[in-house]
Design a protein around this motif. Structure first.
Motif, PDB file in Angstrom:
ATOM      1  N   PHE A   1       0.739  -1.215  -0.167  1.00  0.00           N
ATOM      2  CA  PHE A   1       0.001   0.007   0.048  1.00  0.00           C
ATOM      3  C   PHE A   1       0.909   1.266   0.028  1.00  0.00           C
ATOM      4  O   PHE A   1       0.888   1.911  -0.612  1.00  0.00           O
ATOM      5  N   TYR A   2       1.675   1.390   0.925  1.00  0.00           N
ATOM      6  CA  TYR A   2       2.463   2.736   1.117  1.00  0.00           C
ATOM      7  C   TYR A   2       3.643   2.588   0.053  1.00  0.00           C
ATOM      8  O   TYR A   2       3.763   3.669  -0.655  1.00  0.00           O
TER       9      TYR A   2
ATOM     10  N   TRP B   1       3.865   5.638  -2.841  1.00  0.00           N
ATOM     11  CA  TRP B   1       5.214   6.397  -2.531  1.00  0.00           C
ATOM     12  C   TRP B   1       5.980   6.408  -4.023  1.00  0.00           C
ATOM     13  O   TRP B   1       6.491   7.299  -4.329  1.00  0.00           O
ATOM     14  N   ARG B   2       5.962   5.197  -4.478  1.00  0.00           N
ATOM     15  CA  ARG B   2       6.692   4.949  -5.668  1.00  0.00           C
ATOM     16  C   ARG B   2       6.109   5.793  -6.820  1.00  0.00           C
ATOM     17  O   ARG B   2       6.765   6.287  -7.736  1.00  0.00           O
ATOM     18  N   LYS B   3       4.567   5.503  -6.886  1.00  0.00           N
ATOM     19  CA  LYS B   3       3.982   5.950  -8.069  1.00  0.00           C
ATOM     20  C   LYS B   3       4.008   7.499  -7.954  1.00  0.00           C
ATOM     21  O   LYS B   3       4.276   8.401  -9.232  1.00  0.00           O
ATOM     22  N   SER B   4       3.677   8.286  -7.055  1.00  0.00           N
ATOM     23  CA  SER B   4       3.400   9.719  -7.143  1.00  0.00           C
ATOM     24  C   SER B   4       4.215  10.357  -6.084  1.00  0.00           C
ATOM     25  O   SER B   4       4.064  11.728  -5.965  1.00  0.00           O
TER      26      SER B   4
ATOM     27  N   ASP C   1      14.223  13.014  -6.219  1.00  0.00           N
ATOM     28  CA  ASP C   1      13.700  11.774  -7.079  1.00  0.00           C
ATOM     29  C   ASP C   1      12.570  11.114  -6.208  1.00  0.00           C
ATOM     30  O   ASP C   1      12.324  11.334  -5.173  1.00  0.00           O
ATOM     31  N   GLN C   2      11.723  10.316  -7.306  1.00  0.00           N
ATOM     32  CA  GLN C   2      10.925   9.248  -6.357  1.00  0.00           C
ATOM     33  C   GLN C   2      11.734   8.373  -5.673  1.00  0.00           C
ATOM     34  O   GLN C   2      12.802   7.931  -5.884  1.00  0.00           O
ATOM     35  N   PRO C   3      11.233   7.982  -4.401  1.00  0.00           N
ATOM     36  CA  PRO C   3      11.881   6.965  -3.369  1.00  0.00           C
ATOM     37  C   PRO C   3      11.886   5.575  -4.033  1.00  0.00           C
ATOM     38  O   PRO C   3      11.139   5.213  -4.584  1.00  0.00           O
ATOM     39  N   SER C   4      13.105   5.119  -3.811  1.00  0.00           N
ATOM     40  CA  SER C   4      13.032   3.604  -4.008  1.00  0.00           C
ATOM     41  C   SER C   4      12.501   2.545  -3.302  1.00  0.00           C
ATOM     42  O   SER C   4      11.999   3.038  -2.164  1.00  0.00           O
ATOM     43  N   TRP C   5      12.099   1.486  -3.820  1.00  0.00           N
ATOM     44  CA  TRP C   5      11.545   0.376  -2.900  1.00  0.00           C
ATOM     45  C   TRP C   5      12.327   0.108  -1.618  1.00  0.00           C
ATOM     46  O   TRP C   5      11.503   0.141  -0.618  1.00  0.00           O
TER      47      TRP C   5
END
Length: 159
Positions: free
Chosen positions: A77-78, A82-85, A104-108
């Motif tokens: 869920f999180y 978080w990765r998408k938007s 940047d977008q956070p990594s997994w």
């Protein structure tokens, strides 16, 4: 990149968590209902309501595997949001965005670290969140540990 935007305060962060908890509760409820119905046929039978007390029914939803299933759903869920938007629904409502310290977008892996450290951050009477008031960059414990940061998004100008 939104690195020039200010960090949100403690109460905006906590309000976003409350919003997310409502949605997460619904997801976990449905996610628990599906295996309960599939693994407990007595729940669906008419005899169960007449011959058994609810707490005496076999509960297949116990143990380490079930807990791992629920924790995995919480991470998905999180992590997905978080990765998408960079925003969960609660974060969208409170105009908060998550980004890595580079913008940047956070990594997994950052999402996983953030989630794991956020549990004691909130669980220890919120000390990880109150830390924001002492931190020179306005970061919580899980922000520091995961090398991420939250930014406040300004309201869009009305036309």
């Amino acid at each position: 990149m939104t690195t020039d935007l200010p960090a949100p305060g403690v109460f905006r962060r906590l309000a976003a968590i409350v919003y997310d908890c409502f949605l997460l509760f619904a997801i976990l409820f449905v996610a628990s209902l599906i295996p309960a119905l599939l693994l407990s046929p007595e729940i669906m039978s008419n005899d169960a309501a007449n011959n058994s007390v609810v707490h005496e029914l076999n509960s297949p939803l116990q143990g380490s595997l079930y807990r791992f299933y629920l924790v995995s759903l919480i991470f998905i869920f999180y992590g997905w949001f978080w990765r998408k938007s960079g925003q969960t629904l609660g974060m969208q409502a409170w105009r908060i965005k998550l980004e890595s310290s580079s913008g940047d977008q956070p990594s997994w892996s950052q999402c996983l670290i953030r989630l794991v450290v956020a549990i004691p951050s909130l669980g220890l009477a919120g000390l990880g969140y109150w830390w924001i008031w002492l931190d020179r960059d306005g970061l919580a414990w899980h922000d520091r540990a995961s090398n991420t940061r939250l930014r406040s998004i300004p309201k869009a100008a009305k036309k």
